[in-house]
Design a protein around this motif. Structure first.
Motif, PDB file in Angstrom:
ATOM      1  N   UNK A 154      10.605   3.277  -1.453  1.00  0.00           N
ATOM      2  CA  UNK A 154      10.299   2.678  -2.742  1.00  0.00           C
ATOM      3  C   UNK A 154      11.188   1.464  -2.898  1.00  0.00           C
ATOM      4  N   UNK A 155      10.756   0.550  -3.731  1.00  0.00           N
ATOM      5  CA  UNK A 155      11.602  -0.612  -4.015  1.00  0.00           C
ATOM      6  C   UNK A 155      11.510  -0.885  -5.508  1.00  0.00           C
ATOM      7  N   UNK A 180       1.496  -1.376  -0.385  1.00  0.00           N
ATOM      8  CA  UNK A 180       2.526  -1.559  -1.414  1.00  0.00           C
ATOM      9  C   UNK A 180       1.865  -1.161  -2.731  1.00  0.00           C
ATOM     10  N   UNK A 181       2.380  -0.105  -3.372  1.00  0.00           N
ATOM     11  CA  UNK A 181       1.674   0.452  -4.526  1.00  0.00           C
ATOM     12  C   UNK A 181       2.579   0.453  -5.751  1.00  0.00           C
ATOM     13  N   UNK A 182       2.125  -0.181  -6.811  1.00  0.00           N
ATOM     14  CA  UNK A 182       2.831  -0.126  -8.097  1.00  0.00           C
ATOM     15  C   UNK A 182       2.601   1.256  -8.695  1.00  0.00           C
ATOM     16  N   UNK A 183       3.674   1.863  -9.239  1.00  0.00           N
ATOM     17  CA  UNK A 183       3.533   3.223  -9.772  1.00  0.00           C
ATOM     18  C   UNK A 183       2.707   3.210 -11.055  1.00  0.00           C
ATOM     19  N   UNK A 187       9.791  11.709  -7.153  1.00  0.00           N
ATOM     20  CA  UNK A 187       8.412  12.119  -6.981  1.00  0.00           C
ATOM     21  C   UNK A 187       7.773  11.297  -5.863  1.00  0.00           C
ATOM     22  N   UNK A 188       8.108  10.009  -5.835  1.00  0.00           N
ATOM     23  CA  UNK A 188       7.547   9.131  -4.824  1.00  0.00           C
ATOM     24  C   UNK A 188       7.952   9.565  -3.429  1.00  0.00           C
ATOM     25  N   UNK A 189       9.250   9.879  -3.241  1.00  0.00           N
ATOM     26  CA  UNK A 189       9.718  10.208  -1.901  1.00  0.00           C
ATOM     27  C   UNK A 189       9.306  11.609  -1.478  1.00  0.00           C
ATOM     28  N   UNK A 202       2.961   4.441   2.543  1.00  0.00           N
ATOM     29  CA  UNK A 202       3.063   3.847   1.203  1.00  0.00           C
ATOM     30  C   UNK A 202       4.500   3.454   0.880  1.00  0.00           C
ATOM     31  N   UNK A 203       4.680   2.249   0.366  1.00  0.00           N
ATOM     32  CA  UNK A 203       5.955   1.883  -0.263  1.00  0.00           C
ATOM     33  C   UNK A 203       5.660   1.680  -1.742  1.00  0.00           C
TER      34      UNK A 203
END
Lengths: 475, 217
Positions: free
Chosen positions: B98-99, B51-54, B89-91, B75-76
């Motif tokens: 992402x959440x 779980x990664x904070x952007x 960008x994340x996806x 990675x979420x």
């Protein structure tokens, strides 16, 4: 553009109409006068011939005897008429009966109806005009004795044609003049009304959002004045829009930052609440979660308090009142001294003796916020000096790197190194706003590792003005 | 136990995630910035999911995507609301999901399980005291003796086991097991829970005002 075109055409058409009317009146008057003159000349000429003819006819007739028959009269008349080589035609009538007529007209009927009296050498004639088959004739008749009538008929077509020629020329010249005048008018109006079209296009552009648009018009006439006031208006509209946009941008930034700031405590609170309601926890975990819930709620509460303060100073329109330095000093000491003692920070406050114009509560808020920052920056010394209206607040903390100094006044900005999860980055925003309310700005002088110094300029109160007032109130 | 790597610079959220996921039966590793994650990976650390904070100081979430992928860790992203650019960008950058913060724990849990399932990391065999469950073979044994469960009872048990120590509402259980179109009342759930308690002897606890929770250590 369409508006200017219509106005231009209207003015041109009005000009041409007036011109055509004037020319038409002139043409009618001139042709009328000319026709009159030509007719008079024709009558005079014809009457002169008639006078000569009647004189000779009378002379010859008297020589024969006044009781001679119609046949003799006719004979005499023909011989006279044939002798004269004038090109005129002659008519002799007796008792309404034509004795001789080589004109093809019946002059008697014409002369009765529409004739005028002409007197030449004490002799009366009747004169008139007739138009037949495109030819114009001048007829002058004279009575011979009691029952005979002698008429001279002269072809005046050539003269009359002069009149219609004149009329045609008048119309041609008038039309040309009107067309030329119309063209010139249109050209002139197009040039003169160009600023109007520019105004129209510019206001359309401004309505479309191009607030920087201005009208170019260097003229000194009414249109020039209109263009000038248009530009003044556009300028003030632009200034207002810019101000509103800047305020809205600032507000947006604030809201954005606010939602960012609220996200963390809200996420944490909802997470711990979920754990407490849904998960199986032992007593120690339960106590932990409750403690976190409480600390995160406090964080939200602090954020709320700071925001309320910021809103207060944002909306404030404070009246600056004379403020004695001793009063401010007392307020600052009572707030800061206990904290400074506990936190081991040396406190130094020198406010001098000059009365300033300001709000004690707001200035206290400014100094205490700077004190909080100094404490977080690890300062051991905190100094507040007021000298000649300049308020200087300095500390010996870790300082502010040059590259972030222009950002520190922005709401919610937090220097990376000071990200202690304690503050919200609103303190300096608040201080800067308080300085603004005092008609000044908050300036920072700092270097990384060398402490920070904040200065703001306060207005000095003129003591000499209030001194007599104080004295008089004593007496 | 499945291991979750948590990279989040806000201690309040990091600690909250560790506590919740720990209580739900995951193993957690907390990292407070990107550099710590890189150091962890370089030191041979691994995880089943990250779980990664952007937005993190020093090394941000995006920069962690490649190293995590190299180590085979899905990675979420935990992102800010409305940060559409970051989402895309994340996806497209290879994040599994992402959440958006602030998020509900339940939602995070569902997404995590989906990613773990896709990666074949979903648990299929469970052992709770004397009760052994095989999700693929759909068999349950108690002290080595086969238990005769109806299909609905089996699905309900599997759900409770997968969400062990998490309270589930009656409506939630009804939707998951019987489907959203089922018209029977939540009494059906109570009846089946009573049957499961009798047959398996597992501690399925009633949680006041919420529903049921399977409590195991």
């Amino acid at each position: 553009m369409k508006k200017a075109l219509t106005l231009r055409l209207k003015l041109t058409m009005a000009t041409v109409a007036v011109l055509v009317l004037a020319l038409a009146v002139c043409c009618v008057l001139i042709t009328g006068a000319t026709r009159r003159i030509l007719k008079n000349v024709a009558i005079a000429d014809t009457a002169a011939e008639a006078l000569r003819l009647t004189a000779q006819f009378r002379e010859n007739f008297e020589a024969v005897g006044s009781s001679a028959s119609d046949a003799i009269a006719r004979y005499l008349f023909i011989s006279l008429a044939v002798q004269t080589p004038t090109g005129s035609s002659y008519v002799l009538e007796a008792d309404g009966q034509g004795l001789f007529n080589n004109s093809g007209l019946s002059p008697a009927a014409l002369l009765d109806r529409k004739s005028e009296a002409v007197t030449l050498e004490q002799q009366e004639f009747r004169a008139g005009f007739q138009e037949t088959a495109g030819r114009h004739y001048c007829v002058v008749g004279a009575a011979m004795g009691s029952d005979r009538l002698v008429s001279v008929v002269r072809d005046v077509t050539a003269q009359m044609e002069q009149v219609s020629l004149l009329r045609r020329r008048c119309i041609a010249v008038g039309t040309a003049a009107a067309v030329a005048a119309g063209g010139l008018m249109l050209l002139f109006l197009t040039m003169e009304l160009r600023p109007l079209r520019d105004l129209q296009q510019s206001s359309a552009a401004i309505a479309g959002g191009d607030y920087g648009r201005r009208v170019q018009c260097g003229r000194q006439d009414e249109l020039g004045l209109v263009a000038q006031s248009f530009n003044t208006m556009a300028q003030s509209v632009q200034a207002h829009i810019d101000a509103v946009e800047a305020a809205s941008r600032e507000q947006n930034l604030l809201l954005h930052a606010l939602s960012h700031e609220m996200r963390t405590p809200v996420t944490a609170i909802s997470g711990y609440a979920y754990a407490l309601t849904h998960l199986r926890m032992n007593e120690a975990q339960r106590v932990d979660a409750t403690a976190f819930l409480e600390s995160e709620s406090r964080r939200l509460e602090r954020l709320y308090t700071k925001l309320t303060e910021l809103l207060t100073v944002t909306d404030a329109q404070i009246g600056l009142t004379p403020l004695r330095p001793e009063a401010l000093q007392g307020q600052l000491l009572s707030l800061l001294l206990p904290a400074a003692k506990k936190q081991g920070i040396a406190l130094e406050i020198q406010l001098g003796s000059n009365t300033i114009l300001g709000d004690a509560d707001l200035l206290t808020m400014l100094v205490t916020n700077l004190y909080d920052n100094a404490r977080k920056a690890g300062a051991t010394h905190f100094r507040v000096v007021l000298e000649n209206g300049t308020l200087t607040v300095s500390d010996d903390g870790c300082g502010i790197p040059k590259e972030i100094q222009d950002k520190i006044m922005q709401p919610f900005y937090q220097g990376d190194s000071s990200r202690s999860h304690e503050g919200f980055g609103l303190g300096l925003t608040l201080c800067s706003r308080i300085a603004q309310l005092h008609g000044s700005a908050l300036r920072v002088r700092s270097e990384a590792g060398k402490g920070a110094t904040f200065t703001t300029l306060l207005q000095l109160h003129d003591d000499s003005q209030t001194a007599p007032a104080v004295q008089s109130s004593h007496h | 136990m499945r291991k979750i790597l948590i990279a989040e610079d806000e201690p309040a959220i990091n600690k909250m995630l560790c506590m919740n996921l720990g209580l739900m039966g995951y193993d957690t590793t907390a990292k407070f910035d990107g550099q710590q994650v890189l150091d962890y990976l370089a030191g041979g650390g691994s995880a089943d999911l990250a779980l990664v904070d952007v937005m993190m100081p020093r090394v941000d979430g995006f920069q962690l995507l490649e190293p995590l992928k190299e180590h085979g860790i899905p990675v979420i992203f935990l992102t800010a609301r409305g940060d559409l650019e970051a989402k895309l960008r994340g996806l497209t950058g290879g994040a599994e999901d992402y959440i958006v913060k602030p998020f509900e724990m339940m939602e995070l849990l569902v997404r995590m399980e989906k990613v773990l399932e896709r990666r074949g990391k979903a648990q299929t065999r469970f052992l709770l005291g004397g009760v052994a469950i095989d999700a693929e073979g759909r068999t349950v044994t108690r002290d080595g003796i086969d238990l005769n469960l109806t299909p609905m009872e089996f699905d309900l048990l599997l759900l409770l086991v997968r969400k062990k120590n998490v309270a589930m509402s009656r409506e939630g259980l009804l939707n998951e097991v019987w489907g959203i179109r089922y018209e029977g009342g939540t009494r059906t759930v109570d009846v089946h829970i009573a049957q499961l308690r009798k047959k398996t002897g597992l501690p399925i606890v009633s949680v006041p005002k919420i529903g049921y929770r399977l409590e195991v250590d």
